[in-house]
Design a protein around this motif. Structure first.
Motif, PDB file in Angstrom:
ATOM      1  N   PRO A   1      -1.733  -5.296   4.856  1.00  0.00           N
ATOM      2  CA  PRO A   1      -1.985  -5.066   3.430  1.00  0.00           C
ATOM      3  C   PRO A   1      -1.057  -5.910   2.566  1.00  0.00           C
ATOM      4  O   PRO A   1       0.068  -6.225   2.968  1.00  0.00           O
ATOM      5  CB  PRO A   1      -1.699  -3.575   3.255  1.00  0.00           C
ATOM      6  N   ALA A   2      -1.556  -6.256   1.409  1.00  0.00           N
ATOM      7  CA  ALA A   2      -0.728  -6.987   0.443  1.00  0.00           C
ATOM      8  C   ALA A   2       0.186  -5.988  -0.256  1.00  0.00           C
ATOM      9  O   ALA A   2      -0.267  -4.914  -0.679  1.00  0.00           O
ATOM     10  CB  ALA A   2      -1.613  -7.693  -0.572  1.00  0.00           C
ATOM     11  N   PRO A   3       1.460  -6.309  -0.356  1.00  0.00           N
ATOM     12  CA  PRO A   3       2.364  -5.375  -1.031  1.00  0.00           C
ATOM     13  C   PRO A   3       2.052  -5.307  -2.521  1.00  0.00           C
ATOM     14  O   PRO A   3       1.669  -6.302  -3.126  1.00  0.00           O
ATOM     15  CB  PRO A   3       3.754  -5.976  -0.784  1.00  0.00           C
ATOM     16  N   PRO A   4       2.207  -4.126  -3.090  1.00  0.00           N
ATOM     17  CA  PRO A   4       1.935  -3.987  -4.523  1.00  0.00           C
ATOM     18  C   PRO A   4       3.071  -4.590  -5.352  1.00  0.00           C
ATOM     19  O   PRO A   4       4.189  -4.768  -4.872  1.00  0.00           O
ATOM     20  CB  PRO A   4       1.863  -2.470  -4.713  1.00  0.00           C
TER      21      PRO A   4
ATOM     22  N   ASP B   1      -0.320   2.769  -6.502  1.00  0.00           N
ATOM     23  CA  ASP B   1      -0.308   1.539  -5.702  1.00  0.00           C
ATOM     24  C   ASP B   1       0.580   1.681  -4.468  1.00  0.00           C
ATOM     25  O   ASP B   1       0.208   1.233  -3.380  1.00  0.00           O
ATOM     26  CB  ASP B   1       0.171   0.355  -6.544  1.00  0.00           C
ATOM     27  N   ALA B   2       1.746   2.290  -4.640  1.00  0.00           N
ATOM     28  CA  ALA B   2       2.665   2.460  -3.511  1.00  0.00           C
ATOM     29  C   ALA B   2       2.066   3.391  -2.464  1.00  0.00           C
ATOM     30  O   ALA B   2       2.123   3.108  -1.258  1.00  0.00           O
ATOM     31  CB  ALA B   2       4.013   2.991  -3.992  1.00  0.00           C
TER      32      ALA B   2
ATOM     33  N   TYR C   1      -0.637   1.595  -0.682  1.00  0.00           N
ATOM     34  CA  TYR C   1      -0.049   0.589   0.206  1.00  0.00           C
ATOM     35  C   TYR C   1       0.449   1.222   1.497  1.00  0.00           C
ATOM     36  O   TYR C   1       0.172   0.725   2.584  1.00  0.00           O
ATOM     37  CB  TYR C   1       1.096  -0.143  -0.503  1.00  0.00           C
TER      38      TYR C   1
ATOM     39  N   ASP D   1      -2.364   2.094   3.674  1.00  0.00           N
ATOM     40  CA  ASP D   1      -2.912   0.875   4.285  1.00  0.00           C
ATOM     41  C   ASP D   1      -2.021   0.361   5.410  1.00  0.00           C
ATOM     42  O   ASP D   1      -2.516  -0.130   6.422  1.00  0.00           O
ATOM     43  CB  ASP D   1      -3.092  -0.216   3.225  1.00  0.00           C
ATOM     44  N   VAL D   2      -0.698   0.476   5.232  1.00  0.00           N
ATOM     45  CA  VAL D   2       0.233   0.056   6.283  1.00  0.00           C
ATOM     46  C   VAL D   2       0.027   0.914   7.530  1.00  0.00           C
ATOM     47  O   VAL D   2      -0.004   0.402   8.657  1.00  0.00           O
ATOM     48  CB  VAL D   2       1.701   0.139   5.796  1.00  0.00           C
TER      49      VAL D   2
ATOM     50  N   TYR E   1      -3.055  -0.193   9.217  1.00  0.00           N
ATOM     51  CA  TYR E   1      -2.803  -1.493   9.845  1.00  0.00           C
ATOM     52  C   TYR E   1      -2.111  -1.315  11.197  1.00  0.00           C
ATOM     53  O   TYR E   1      -2.517  -1.913  12.195  1.00  0.00           O
ATOM     54  CB  TYR E   1      -1.958  -2.351   8.901  1.00  0.00           C
TER      55      TYR E   1
END
Length: 91
Positions: free
Chosen positions: A25-28, A47-48, A51, A54-55, A58
């Motif tokens: 994932p792209a970091p916020p 967003d955090a 994230y 999502d991590v 992943y």
């Protein structure tokens, strides 16, 4: 020679079947200015949290791919051992 090529083709064909499908994932964006943190607090929190979820997904994906590749490597190893035995028997 034909048998050797057949073994090489069969063994190498499987490597195309596994492709990396786990995308990190792209970091916020995280502001460093206190005014920006206050202004965007709700958005930053969402967003955090997204994230970190999502991590987690992943890492699960990587674990699953590792299991799949490990199993595939075991199968290829067994197949390669059988192929070598066949080649040794035909010398």
């Amino acid at each position: 020679m034909k048998q050797t090529w057949a073994v090489v083709v069969v063994l190498s064909w499987g490597s195309a079947a596994i492709a990396g499908t786990c995308l990190p994932p792209a970091p916020p964006w995280m502001p460093t200015d206190a005014d920006d943190v206050r202004a965007y607090a709700d958005l930053l929190k969402r967003d955090a949290e997204a994230y970190f979820a999502d991590v987690e997904n992943y890492f699960r994906c990587l674990d699953q791919q590792r299991r799949e590749v490990f199993e595939q490597a075991r199968e290829v190893s067994e197949g390669y051992a059988r192929a070598i035995d066949l080649l040794r028997g035909h010398r």
